[in-house]
Enzyme design. Structure first.
Site, PDB file in Angstrom:
ATOM      1  N   ASP A   1       0.819  -1.211   0.000  1.00  0.00           N
ATOM      2  CA  ASP A   1       0.000   0.000   0.000  1.00  0.00           C
ATOM      3  C   ASP A   1       0.857   1.267   0.000  1.00  0.00           C
ATOM      4  O   ASP A   1       2.084   1.201   0.184  1.00  0.00           O
ATOM      5  CB  ASP A   1      -0.952  -0.015   1.210  1.00  0.00           C
ATOM      6  CG  ASP A   1      -0.264  -0.407   2.517  1.00  0.00           C
ATOM      7  OD1 ASP A   1       0.977  -0.421   2.558  1.00  0.00           O
ATOM      8  OD2 ASP A   1      -0.974  -0.698   3.491  1.00  0.00           O
TER       9      ASP A   1
ATOM     10  N   ASN B   1      -7.667  -2.915  14.112  1.00  0.00           N
ATOM     11  CA  ASN B   1      -9.056  -3.118  13.663  1.00  0.00           C
ATOM     12  C   ASN B   1      -9.149  -4.277  12.666  1.00  0.00           C
ATOM     13  O   ASN B   1     -10.160  -4.445  12.006  1.00  0.00           O
ATOM     14  CB  ASN B   1      -9.609  -1.825  13.045  1.00  0.00           C
ATOM     15  CG  ASN B   1      -8.835  -1.390  11.797  1.00  0.00           C
ATOM     16  OD1 ASN B   1      -7.924  -2.085  11.362  1.00  0.00           O
ATOM     17  ND2 ASN B   1      -9.217  -0.263  11.227  1.00  0.00           N
TER      18      ASN B   1
ATOM     19  N   HIS C   1      -7.364  -4.646   9.969  1.00  0.00           N
ATOM     20  CA  HIS C   1      -7.065  -4.329   8.571  1.00  0.00           C
ATOM     21  C   HIS C   1      -5.793  -5.026   8.101  1.00  0.00           C
ATOM     22  O   HIS C   1      -4.901  -5.336   8.886  1.00  0.00           O
ATOM     23  CB  HIS C   1      -7.038  -2.811   8.301  1.00  0.00           C
ATOM     24  CG  HIS C   1      -5.828  -2.090   8.769  1.00  0.00           C
ATOM     25  ND1 HIS C   1      -5.756  -0.712   8.824  1.00  0.00           N
ATOM     26  CD2 HIS C   1      -4.610  -2.524   9.198  1.00  0.00           C
ATOM     27  CE1 HIS C   1      -4.568  -0.351   9.255  1.00  0.00           C
ATOM     28  NE2 HIS C   1      -3.860  -1.421   9.493  1.00  0.00           N
TER      29      HIS C   1
ATOM     30  N   GLU D   1      -9.728  -1.720   5.112  1.00  0.00           N
ATOM     31  CA  GLU D   1     -10.319  -1.350   6.397  1.00  0.00           C
ATOM     32  C   GLU D   1     -11.630  -2.115   6.629  1.00  0.00           C
ATOM     33  O   GLU D   1     -12.244  -2.598   5.673  1.00  0.00           O
ATOM     34  CB  GLU D   1     -10.609   0.158   6.396  1.00  0.00           C
ATOM     35  CG  GLU D   1      -9.372   1.029   6.213  1.00  0.00           C
ATOM     36  CD  GLU D   1      -8.543   1.177   7.483  1.00  0.00           C
ATOM     37  OE1 GLU D   1      -8.536   0.260   8.325  1.00  0.00           O
ATOM     38  OE2 GLU D   1      -7.871   2.207   7.621  1.00  0.00           O
TER      39      GLU D   1
HETATM   40  P1  PGA Z   1       2.057  -2.057  12.824  1.00  0.00           P
HETATM   41  O1  PGA Z   1       0.926  -1.924  11.732  1.00  0.00           O
HETATM   42  O2  PGA Z   1       3.030  -3.064  12.304  1.00  0.00           O
HETATM   43  O3  PGA Z   1       2.667  -0.687  12.904  1.00  0.00           O
HETATM   44  O4  PGA Z   1       1.387  -2.493  14.101  1.00  0.00           O
HETATM   45  C1  PGA Z   1       0.317  -3.062  11.228  1.00  0.00           C
HETATM   46  C2  PGA Z   1      -0.824  -2.624  10.360  1.00  0.00           C
HETATM   47  O5  PGA Z   1      -1.486  -1.626  10.701  1.00  0.00           O
HETATM   48  O6  PGA Z   1      -1.072  -3.278   9.346  1.00  0.00           O
END
Ligand code: PGA
Length: 241
Positions: free
Chosen positions: A67, A136, A138, A143
């Site tokens: 992304d 959440n 995602h 999302e």
């Molecule tokens: P993080 O993010 O590795 O910073 O916890 C993971 C994500 O949001 O996909």
């Protein structure tokens, strides 16, 4: 889904780096699907260490990232292209022309998304996709929603994601509200998937992702249907099992 338990973040990072390096040794022209965020940093550090020792050669590897924020140029210090270059690519011998991140500055969303799908297809698909999971649920920037979106698309970021990531911006108000992300279909086409999860704060979402219903409200839950998913998580993240 296979679960590998690790003692802590360092142990998790080492185990994931081992899986990636085994893949690259077995298939030097592997297509690696890569992720940003705080979780993969330790894995990238380990791979850099082993590259410096002469144990891994990335010269034939291609990479596609999950992304990118819309509106950020690759020179912006919060863009994911910048993250990948500084945390990984500049330290190894990967050919930068073989590294792909969606172009956040392309304002023509349909054409950028179609181009990204074509890039993945032309590479022959992703051999090993590395994934983190958000609080959440995602995956990439897919999302919580009423549906799963198959292909790369533009997404409006949830308030939870904006709140989680705006702290990294010099001015939190500069945090983009939109992003390009591979769709869950693009991700599910990967031949092998590794999900990295660390910390007690991810324990509830990890349990729900693995044992709960498959629902677009928790996008990662669809990974239950993939034939080759390995979760590498530390004991804190696995504490609810
Ligand atoms: P993080 O993010 O590795 O910073 O916890 C993971 C994500 O949001 O996909």
């Amino acid at each position: 889904m296979k679960i590998i338990s690790s003692k802590d973040y360092n142990d998790m990072s080492k185990k994931i780096a081992n899986i990636i390096s085994a893949k690259v040794i077995l298939k030097p022209d592997s297509v690696l699907g890569l992720a940003t965020g705080s979780t993969p940093i330790g894995t990238y550090k380990k791979l850099i260490e082993w590259y410096n020792k002469g144990d891994i050669d990335f010269s034939s590897v291609c990479s596609v990232n999950l992304d990118e924020y819309c509106g950020l140029d690759k020179s912006h210090n919060q863009s994911y292209a910048y993250f990948m270059y500084n945390n990984f690519f500049k330290h190894i011998n990967i050919n930068m022309e073989n590294t792909y991140v969606p172009n956040g500055t392309n304002t023509d969303a349909p054409s950028e998304c179609q181009l990204y799908e074509e890039i993945i297809d032309n590479l022959g698909g992703i051999d090993l996709q590395l994934l983190g999971i958000g609080h959440n649920g995602h995956i990439g920037f897919n999302e919580p929603s009423d549906c799963f979106i198959k292909d790369t698309h533009q997404v409006e970021l949830s308030q939870k994601t904006v709140d989680a990531n705006s702290k990294y911006f010099d001015n939190p108000k500069d945090m983009p509200k939109y992003a390009y992300t591979m769709g869950m279909g693009s991700i599910m086409k990967s031949k092998k998937i590794i999900v990295m999860v660390s910390g007690a704060d991810k324990s509830d979402i990890l349990k729900a992702m693995v044992t709960g219903p498959i629902t677009p409200k928790l996008q990662g839950s669809i990974l239950q249907l993939h034939p080759d998913v390995t979760i590498v998580a530390d004991e804190a993240a696995l504490s609810k099992f």
